[in-house]
Design a protein around this motif. Structure first.
Motif, PDB file in Angstrom:
ATOM      1  N   TYR A 221       4.691 -15.290  -3.297  1.00  0.00           N
ATOM      2  CA  TYR A 221       5.300 -13.957  -3.211  1.00  0.00           C
ATOM      3  C   TYR A 221       5.928 -13.853  -1.834  1.00  0.00           C
ATOM      4  O   TYR A 221       5.229 -13.948  -0.827  1.00  0.00           O
ATOM      5  CB  TYR A 221       4.204 -12.923  -3.423  1.00  0.00           C
ATOM      6  CG  TYR A 221       4.611 -11.467  -3.467  1.00  0.00           C
ATOM      7  CD1 TYR A 221       5.901 -11.067  -3.801  1.00  0.00           C
ATOM      8  CD2 TYR A 221       3.673 -10.475  -3.186  1.00  0.00           C
ATOM      9  CE1 TYR A 221       6.238  -9.732  -3.855  1.00  0.00           C
ATOM     10  CE2 TYR A 221       3.989  -9.133  -3.237  1.00  0.00           C
ATOM     11  CZ  TYR A 221       5.273  -8.768  -3.568  1.00  0.00           C
ATOM     12  OH  TYR A 221       5.604  -7.430  -3.623  1.00  0.00           O
ATOM     13  N   SER A 222       7.251 -13.688  -1.770  1.00  0.00           N
ATOM     14  CA  SER A 222       7.924 -13.772  -0.476  1.00  0.00           C
ATOM     15  C   SER A 222       9.241 -13.011  -0.483  1.00  0.00           C
ATOM     16  O   SER A 222       9.852 -12.797  -1.531  1.00  0.00           O
ATOM     17  CB  SER A 222       8.187 -15.238  -0.128  1.00  0.00           C
ATOM     18  OG  SER A 222       8.950 -15.342   1.048  1.00  0.00           O
ATOM     19  N   ARG A 248       4.375 -17.605   4.940  1.00  0.00           N
ATOM     20  CA  ARG A 248       3.049 -17.125   4.544  1.00  0.00           C
ATOM     21  C   ARG A 248       3.105 -16.493   3.148  1.00  0.00           C
ATOM     22  O   ARG A 248       2.718 -15.361   2.921  1.00  0.00           O
ATOM     23  CB  ARG A 248       2.531 -16.113   5.571  1.00  0.00           C
ATOM     24  CG  ARG A 248       2.733 -16.612   6.973  1.00  0.00           C
ATOM     25  CD  ARG A 248       1.687 -16.590   7.994  1.00  0.00           C
ATOM     26  NE  ARG A 248       0.407 -16.047   7.816  1.00  0.00           N
ATOM     27  CZ  ARG A 248      -0.214 -15.318   8.750  1.00  0.00           C
ATOM     28  NH1 ARG A 248       0.417 -15.010   9.855  1.00  0.00           N
ATOM     29  NH2 ARG A 248      -1.440 -14.929   8.579  1.00  0.00           N
ATOM     30  N   ASP A 253      -2.810 -16.345   1.982  1.00  0.00           N
ATOM     31  CA  ASP A 253      -2.267 -15.704   3.184  1.00  0.00           C
ATOM     32  C   ASP A 253      -2.027 -14.216   2.956  1.00  0.00           C
ATOM     33  O   ASP A 253      -2.316 -13.386   3.824  1.00  0.00           O
ATOM     34  CB  ASP A 253      -0.950 -16.375   3.595  1.00  0.00           C
ATOM     35  CG  ASP A 253      -1.155 -17.669   4.365  1.00  0.00           C
ATOM     36  OD1 ASP A 253      -2.246 -17.837   4.942  1.00  0.00           O
ATOM     37  OD2 ASP A 253      -0.244 -18.507   4.374  1.00  0.00           O
ATOM     38  N   LEU A 254      -1.488 -13.871   1.804  1.00  0.00           N
ATOM     39  CA  LEU A 254      -1.112 -12.489   1.535  1.00  0.00           C
ATOM     40  C   LEU A 254      -2.327 -11.586   1.354  1.00  0.00           C
ATOM     41  O   LEU A 254      -2.279 -10.404   1.688  1.00  0.00           O
ATOM     42  CB  LEU A 254      -0.203 -12.426   0.302  1.00  0.00           C
ATOM     43  CG  LEU A 254       1.158 -13.104   0.512  1.00  0.00           C
ATOM     44  CD1 LEU A 254       1.924 -13.219  -0.785  1.00  0.00           C
ATOM     45  CD2 LEU A 254       1.987 -12.341   1.546  1.00  0.00           C
ATOM     46  N   VAL A 259      -1.430  -7.603   1.776  1.00  0.00           N
ATOM     47  CA  VAL A 259      -0.287  -7.382   0.888  1.00  0.00           C
ATOM     48  C   VAL A 259      -0.741  -7.319  -0.571  1.00  0.00           C
ATOM     49  O   VAL A 259      -0.201  -6.570  -1.371  1.00  0.00           O
ATOM     50  CB  VAL A 259       0.773  -8.488   1.081  1.00  0.00           C
ATOM     51  CG1 VAL A 259       1.923  -8.347   0.090  1.00  0.00           C
ATOM     52  CG2 VAL A 259       1.303  -8.444   2.510  1.00  0.00           C
TER      53      VAL A 259
END
Length: 319
Positions: A221-222, A248, A253-254, A259
């Motif tokens: 997801y970016s 990331r 990471d998210l 997020v």
């Protein structure tokens, strides 16, 4: 089974095991099960080792795997009485976005998602999951309907990003994405978003501004694809591995950054190696998130959603 670039050593071992079994099928006197079983064990251990330490770029490749279950697979398996609703009542029906009324565990809901297609014909028809403005306007219409009839909204996200074509820009692509994102934040019903593959750019955010956001373990997801980021920062798309690390974009990471709220585990080797188990896991996660939100007042849901997005990025900044 299609093998990814980093899975080539695994492909050799599994291919040898299958060759042995094919020879045994042709000659019943051959006893090769012991050798084939040894290769199976070696392949399983190699698979565990590979997927234990995937890089961000490797996770991106897994998220894009053509054999992962897509939106239609989830709808067919998890929802009953699905009634598709088409068109934005303005220009056309965008086949990259599917959605409609359905029942989830016998509860009426509105389900909306990106569909990439599963063969050449359907991928072209679905525009590889890249929505045009009419796709986002269709989603807005369906979210409005859900809000009017007090139906929870469940979104399934799997897109490289919004379609960047000339016609899409002429018809107001950025405005449609912004309005879809705004509508996600405005509705007074639970909105549960799950990234099942790629969550690319504003095309994903337009469906993902929910009360609860989940991601499959090997989804991404970016704000931009690794290739796009590398082209802008280094003027070299081949730097996508470095870009993937910098962005990331992994679920792990998210979650640290706040997020997303939940990571849904995938079978060993990714969703493509266990489609039914993956769909079942997503169903359980959606049920748990929906239970947590059911019964909350309209004002609470809207405030909760807005506060969630205002807090994003405040966690894990020193990580």
């Amino acid at each position: 089974m299609q093998y990814l670039e980093f899975e080539k050593p695994l492909a050799e071992i599994e291919g040898k095991a299958e060759e042995l079994r094919a020879m045994a099928r042709q000659n019943e006197k051959m006893d090769i099960e012991k050798e084939a079983a040894a290769l199976d064990r070696k392949a399983e251990q190699m698979l565990r080792d590979m997927y234990k330490g995937l890089t961000a770029w490797q996770k991106t490749q897994v998220a894009r795997h053509a054999e992962r279950p897509h939106c239609k697979n989830y709808i067919d398996a998890l929802f009953t009485e699905y009634t598709p609703l088409a068109g934005d009542r303005n220009f056309a029906d965008d086949h990259a976005v599917m959605g409609g009324l359905a029942r989830f565990h016998d509860q009426p809901v509105m389900v909306i998602g990106h569909e990439k297609g599963n063969d050449t014909k359907s991928r072209i028809e679905r525009n590889f999951g890249m929505a045009r403005p009419e796709g986002y306007r269709k989603a807005i219409r369906l979210m409005d309907m859900a809000d009017r009839y007090n139906l929870p909204v469940i979104t399934l996200i799997d897109t490289p990003g919004a379609y960047p074509g000339k016609g899409a820009e002429e018809r107001g692509q950025s405005e449609a994405i912004a309005r879809s994102t705004m509508k996600c934040l405005e509705i007074g019903v639970p909105l549960i978003a799950t990234v099942i593959g790629e969550g690319g750019s504003g095309g994903a955010v337009a469906f993902a501004a929910g009360n609860r956001v989940a991601m499959l373990e090997h989804s991404v997801y970016s704000v931009i694809s690794p290739e796009g980021c590398a082209s802008i920062l280094w003027k070299d798309a081949d730097k996508m591995r470095e870009a993937a690390d910098a962005l990331r974009l992994t679920a792990q990471d998210l979650q640290k950054l706040g997020v997303i709220d939940r990571i849904i585990q995938e079978p060993l080797g990714g969703a493509q190696r266990g489609r039914d188990e993956t769909i079942e896991a997503v169903g359980k996660a959606i049920a748990a998130m929906l239970k947590d939100l059911t019964g909350k007042p309209r004002e609470t849901l809207i405030k909760d959603r807005r506060q969630k997005f205002l807090r994003m990025g405040s966690k894990g900044l020193s990580a």
